[in-house]
Design a protein around this motif. Structure first.
Motif, PDB file in Angstrom:
ATOM      1  N   LEU A  15     -12.484  -3.272  -4.987  1.00  0.00           N
ATOM      2  CA  LEU A  15     -11.668  -4.387  -4.499  1.00  0.00           C
ATOM      3  C   LEU A  15     -12.139  -5.741  -5.042  1.00  0.00           C
ATOM      4  CD1 LEU A  15     -11.073  -3.322  -0.790  1.00  0.00           C
ATOM      5  CD2 LEU A  15      -9.370  -3.451  -2.611  1.00  0.00           C
ATOM      6  N   ARG A  16     -13.336  -5.811  -5.592  1.00  0.00           N
ATOM      7  CA  ARG A  16     -13.829  -7.052  -6.176  1.00  0.00           C
ATOM      8  C   ARG A  16     -13.357  -7.246  -7.612  1.00  0.00           C
ATOM      9  NH1 ARG A  16     -18.826  -4.984  -3.819  1.00  0.00           N
ATOM     10  NH2 ARG A  16     -19.172  -5.966  -1.772  1.00  0.00           N
ATOM     11  N   THR A  17     -12.774  -6.221  -8.213  1.00  0.00           N
ATOM     12  CA  THR A  17     -12.272  -6.327  -9.585  1.00  0.00           C
ATOM     13  C   THR A  17     -10.931  -7.062  -9.586  1.00  0.00           C
ATOM     14  OG1 THR A  17     -11.020  -4.247  -9.501  1.00  0.00           O
ATOM     15  CG2 THR A  17     -13.370  -4.120 -10.093  1.00  0.00           C
ATOM     16  N   PRO A  18     -10.467  -7.536 -10.749  1.00  0.00           N
ATOM     17  CA  PRO A  18      -9.144  -8.193 -10.797  1.00  0.00           C
ATOM     18  C   PRO A  18      -8.023  -7.315 -10.251  1.00  0.00           C
ATOM     19  CG  PRO A  18     -10.349  -8.650 -12.811  1.00  0.00           C
ATOM     20  CD  PRO A  18     -11.173  -7.644 -12.042  1.00  0.00           C
ATOM     21  N   ALA A  19      -8.040  -6.033 -10.593  1.00  0.00           N
ATOM     22  CA  ALA A  19      -6.997  -5.139 -10.085  1.00  0.00           C
ATOM     23  C   ALA A  19      -7.125  -4.968  -8.574  1.00  0.00           C
ATOM     24  CB  ALA A  19      -7.090  -3.780 -10.776  1.00  0.00           C
ATOM     25  N   GLY A  20      -8.361  -4.900  -8.087  1.00  0.00           N
ATOM     26  CA  GLY A  20      -8.569  -4.774  -6.648  1.00  0.00           C
ATOM     27  C   GLY A  20      -8.092  -5.996  -5.891  1.00  0.00           C
ATOM     28  N   GLN A  21      -8.359  -7.179  -6.422  1.00  0.00           N
ATOM     29  CA  GLN A  21      -7.891  -8.405  -5.784  1.00  0.00           C
ATOM     30  C   GLN A  21      -6.369  -8.490  -5.803  1.00  0.00           C
ATOM     31  OE1 GLN A  21      -9.765 -11.079  -4.232  1.00  0.00           O
ATOM     32  NE2 GLN A  21     -11.110  -9.277  -4.157  1.00  0.00           N
ATOM     33  N   TYR A  22      -5.779  -8.012  -6.882  1.00  0.00           N
ATOM     34  CA  TYR A  22      -4.319  -7.964  -7.000  1.00  0.00           C
ATOM     35  C   TYR A  22      -3.717  -7.074  -5.914  1.00  0.00           C
ATOM     36  CZ  TYR A  22      -0.037  -5.918  -9.108  1.00  0.00           C
ATOM     37  OH  TYR A  22       1.218  -5.427  -9.340  1.00  0.00           O
ATOM     38  N   ALA A  23      -4.310  -5.896  -5.704  1.00  0.00           N
ATOM     39  CA  ALA A  23      -3.835  -4.987  -4.659  1.00  0.00           C
ATOM     40  C   ALA A  23      -4.070  -5.573  -3.274  1.00  0.00           C
ATOM     41  CB  ALA A  23      -4.532  -3.633  -4.790  1.00  0.00           C
ATOM     42  N   LEU A  24      -5.226  -6.206  -3.081  1.00  0.00           N
ATOM     43  CA  LEU A  24      -5.560  -6.768  -1.773  1.00  0.00           C
ATOM     44  C   LEU A  24      -4.607  -7.897  -1.392  1.00  0.00           C
ATOM     45  CD1 LEU A  24      -7.799  -6.116   0.279  1.00  0.00           C
ATOM     46  CD2 LEU A  24      -9.100  -8.022  -0.655  1.00  0.00           C
ATOM     47  N   THR A  25      -4.202  -8.703  -2.355  1.00  0.00           N
ATOM     48  CA  THR A  25      -3.254  -9.789  -2.095  1.00  0.00           C
ATOM     49  C   THR A  25      -1.906  -9.236  -1.643  1.00  0.00           C
ATOM     50  OG1 THR A  25      -4.333 -11.226  -3.713  1.00  0.00           O
ATOM     51  CG2 THR A  25      -2.071 -11.759  -3.124  1.00  0.00           C
ATOM     52  N   TRP A  26      -1.450  -8.179  -2.312  1.00  0.00           N
ATOM     53  CA  TRP A  26      -0.179  -7.565  -1.918  1.00  0.00           C
ATOM     54  C   TRP A  26      -0.273  -6.970  -0.518  1.00  0.00           C
ATOM     55  CZ3 TRP A  26       1.593  -2.719  -0.511  1.00  0.00           C
ATOM     56  CH2 TRP A  26       2.983  -2.553  -0.508  1.00  0.00           C
ATOM     57  N   GLU A  27      -1.379  -6.303  -0.233  1.00  0.00           N
ATOM     58  CA  GLU A  27      -1.549  -5.678   1.073  1.00  0.00           C
ATOM     59  C   GLU A  27      -1.617  -6.718   2.190  1.00  0.00           C
ATOM     60  OE1 GLU A  27      -3.892  -1.613  -0.264  1.00  0.00           O
ATOM     61  OE2 GLU A  27      -5.037  -3.295   0.560  1.00  0.00           O
ATOM     62  N   GLN A  28      -2.270  -7.845   1.928  1.00  0.00           N
ATOM     63  CA  GLN A  28      -2.350  -8.897   2.934  1.00  0.00           C
ATOM     64  C   GLN A  28      -0.963  -9.424   3.285  1.00  0.00           C
ATOM     65  OE1 GLN A  28      -5.473 -10.292   4.498  1.00  0.00           O
ATOM     66  NE2 GLN A  28      -3.703 -10.603   5.837  1.00  0.00           N
ATOM     67  N   ALA A  29      -0.135  -9.624   2.269  1.00  0.00           N
ATOM     68  CA  ALA A  29       1.233 -10.103   2.507  1.00  0.00           C
ATOM     69  C   ALA A  29       2.043  -9.092   3.305  1.00  0.00           C
ATOM     70  CB  ALA A  29       1.916 -10.409   1.175  1.00  0.00           C
ATOM     71  N   GLN A  30       1.874  -7.809   3.011  1.00  0.00           N
ATOM     72  CA  GLN A  30       2.605  -6.773   3.738  1.00  0.00           C
ATOM     73  C   GLN A  30       2.167  -6.703   5.201  1.00  0.00           C
ATOM     74  OE1 GLN A  30       5.222  -4.857   2.424  1.00  0.00           O
ATOM     75  NE2 GLN A  30       4.975  -6.407   0.827  1.00  0.00           N
ATOM     76  N   CYS A  31       0.866  -6.809   5.437  1.00  0.00           N
ATOM     77  CA  CYS A  31       0.366  -6.776   6.815  1.00  0.00           C
ATOM     78  C   CYS A  31       0.847  -7.986   7.607  1.00  0.00           C
ATOM     79  CB  CYS A  31      -1.156  -6.720   6.813  1.00  0.00           C
ATOM     80  SG  CYS A  31      -1.834  -5.106   6.365  1.00  0.00           S
ATOM     81  N   ASP A  32       0.808  -9.162   6.976  1.00  0.00           N
ATOM     82  CA  ASP A  32       1.268 -10.369   7.661  1.00  0.00           C
ATOM     83  C   ASP A  32       2.700 -10.204   8.145  1.00  0.00           C
ATOM     84  OD1 ASP A  32      -1.160 -11.555   7.232  1.00  0.00           O
ATOM     85  OD2 ASP A  32      -0.499 -12.805   5.557  1.00  0.00           O
ATOM     86  N   GLN A  33       3.523  -9.563   7.337  1.00  0.00           N
ATOM     87  CA  GLN A  33       4.923  -9.354   7.707  1.00  0.00           C
ATOM     88  C   GLN A  33       5.068  -8.244   8.749  1.00  0.00           C
ATOM     89  OE1 GLN A  33       7.447  -8.490   4.351  1.00  0.00           O
ATOM     90  NE2 GLN A  33       9.278  -8.228   5.605  1.00  0.00           N
ATOM     91  N   ALA A  34       4.302  -7.180   8.610  1.00  0.00           N
ATOM     92  CA  ALA A  34       4.454  -6.012   9.480  1.00  0.00           C
ATOM     93  C   ALA A  34       3.995  -6.269  10.909  1.00  0.00           C
ATOM     94  CB  ALA A  34       3.690  -4.823   8.895  1.00  0.00           C
TER      95      ALA A  34
END
Length: 246
Positions: A15-34
Motif C-alpha cells: 500500500l506504500r507503493t504508487p499503485a497501492g496509494q492509487y488503490a487506497l485513494t479509490w477505496e477511501q472514496a468508496q467508503c466515504d460514499q457507502a
C-alpha cells in the motif's frame, strides 16, 4: 514501464507503493460514499488501519479492530485488539461493519463472515473491499502475515454467493482502478484515462471492488412510525350503490 507485483512482504508494504496509494485513494472514496447515510450507535472497521473507512460516518461509537497494534495508529476511533473470527460483541449489537481486505487476509474467511452476520443488527450493513482476481492486475499472490501464508483473492461474484447464503441482500457493487499497477508514479498518472474508459468498455476488469450488503431477517416486519400510518377514516373502505344497482 513495469507493473508493480502485488506480492510483497505484506499488503501493508504494498500500500506504500504508487499503485497501492492509487488503490487506497479509490477505496477511501468508496467508503466515504457507502457509510455516509448509515445510522445507528455502533460501527466497526475490521483491519487495514491505513484506510479510515468510517471518517464520513456519524455513528457515535466506532472501533478499529486489529489483531496487533498498528505501527502508526492515527485514527480517532477506539482501537480494539481482536481476531476477525471471534469478535467481542453481543449478537445483533453493531449497525455497520467495514471489511477492507479482511476476508482476503483471514485464515478462515467463512468464519469471519459468519461472525459479522452474528454481530450485525437486522438491516445492519457490511461494506467489503477486495481485489478482483480477473482484473488487469492479475491474480495476486498470497500475502505473508506473521509466520504463515494467508490471503487469497475472493472474486466479487463468489462473495455475492457467500453473502446470499447468510441472508444478506447485496445493495451495490462497484469496481474501480483500471490502470495497470505500475511502479512509476509518472506512468501511473499517464494512464489516468483508463479510469474513465474502464467502466464503459471493460467494467468487469476493475482491480478493486467495493460491495455493500444489508442483513435481512426472514419473517421480520419493520414497524412504521405512527404518523405515517393511515387514519381510521382513511383506512375504512366506503362503498355506495345506486338504486339501479341494488
Amino acid at each position: 514501464m513495469t507493473q508493480e507485483p502485488l506480492k510483497t512482504d505484506s499488503l501493508h508494504d504494498w500500500l506504500r507503493t504508487p499503485a497501492g496509494q492509487y488503490a487506497l485513494t479509490w477505496e477511501q472514496a468508496q467508503c466515504d460514499q457507502a457509510v455516509a447515510d448509515v445510522f445507528g450507535f455502533h460501527a466497526l472497521q475490521l483491519g487495514l488501519p491505513e484506510l479510515n473507512a468510517l471518517q464520513n460516518n456519524r455513528i457515535p461509537y466506532r472501533w478499529l479492530g486489529c489483531d496487533t497494534v498498528p505501527e502508526a495508529y492515527t485514527q480517532g476511533d477506539g482501537l480494539l485488539l481482536t481476531e476477525s473470527h471471534a469478535l467481542p460483541f453481543a449478537d445483533g449489537s453493531l449497525d455497520l461493519v467495514v471489511l477492507p481486505h479482511t476476508l482476503e487476509l483471514s485464515p478462515d474467511p467463512h468464519a469471519t463472515l459468519r461472525e459479522v452476520e452474528r454481530v450485525l443488527v437486522p438491516e445492519g450493513r457490511v461494506v467489503v473491499l477486495g481485489f478482483n482476481p480477473t482484473s488487469l492486475w492479475g491474480v495476486p499472490q498470497s500475502w505473508r502475515k506473521g509466520a504463515g501464508d494467508v490471503g487469497q483473492p475472493i472474486g466479487h461474484w463468489r462473495l455475492r454467493d457467500w453473502l446470499q447464503l447468510l441472508s444478506f441482500e447485496v445493495a451495490s457493487n462497484s469496481l474501480g482502478c483500471y490502470r495497470p499497477a505500475l511502479r512509476s508514479e509518472r506512468w501511473l498518472q499517464r494512464m489516468a484515462w483508463m479510469d474513465k474508459a474502464g467502466p464503459r468498455w471493460w467494467p468487469i476488469f476493475g482491480a478493486v471492488y467495493c460491495m455493500v450488503a444489508i442483513k435481512r431477517v426472514r419473517g421480520m416486519r419493520l414497524l412504521e412510525p405512527a404518523w405515517t400510518r393511515p387514519s381510521a377514516r382513511q383506512a375504512r373502505a366506503i362503498t355506495t350503490a345506486s338504486k339501479g344497482m341494488e
